[in-house]
Write a protein that holds these residues in place. Structure first.
Motif, PDB file in Angstrom:
ATOM      1  N   ASP A   1     -35.774  -7.194 -45.618  1.00  0.00           N
ATOM      2  CA  ASP A   1     -36.010  -8.186 -47.126  1.00  0.00           C
ATOM      3  C   ASP A   1     -37.330  -9.050 -45.217  1.00  0.00           C
ATOM      4  N   GLU A   2     -37.228 -10.530 -45.884  1.00  0.00           N
ATOM      5  CA  GLU A   2     -38.331 -10.813 -45.102  1.00  0.00           C
ATOM      6  C   GLU A   2     -37.330 -11.037 -43.391  1.00  0.00           C
ATOM      7  N   VAL A   3     -35.679 -11.118 -43.895  1.00  0.00           N
ATOM      8  CA  VAL A   3     -35.211 -11.324 -42.422  1.00  0.00           C
ATOM      9  C   VAL A   3     -34.636 -10.570 -42.190  1.00  0.00           C
TER      10      VAL A   3
END
Length: 111
Positions: free
Chosen positions: A31-33
């Motif tokens: 995911d994004e992080v």
């Protein structure tokens, strides 16, 4: 970027091979992080890690289940380690390695 992702997943798999007894299958998610590695196991974790929180709903408690939230630092990775227990045994281990620049409170602690 794709090369960095493969290096991190390679380290996560190496962590599993060294410290998880009897891993069955693995799945990954990004995911994004962070990069996540889901590991189904019939064994346990053979490494002392720091745990900071535990959760179990009423049905989980009745069935001997809980989720244990821990963290570890290994090979330059900051790892969040979530252990999911069913019937008193570790069934699922979720390893999360945070991406560079991710805003994460480290070390994690109970809110």
């Amino acid at each position: 970027m794709a090369e960095e992702k493969e290096v991190i997943y390679g380290k996560l798999v190496e962590y599993v091979e060294r410290f998880v007894r009897d891993p069955q299958r693995m799945r990954r998610l990004e995911d994004e992080v962070a990069y996540h590695l889901f590991v189904w196991t019939r064994g346990g974790l053979e490494r002392g890690i720091k745990c900071f929180d535990e959760a179990a709903g009423p049905l989980e408690r009745l069935l001997g289940g809980k989720r244990l939230f821990c963290y570890d630092e290994w090979e330059g990775l900051r790892l969040a380690v979530t252990q999911v227990f069913r019937l008193g045994r570790l069934k699922l281990l979720v390893l999360t390695a945070f991406k560079k620049g991710a805003r994460v409170a480290w070390p994690p602690r109970k809110a």
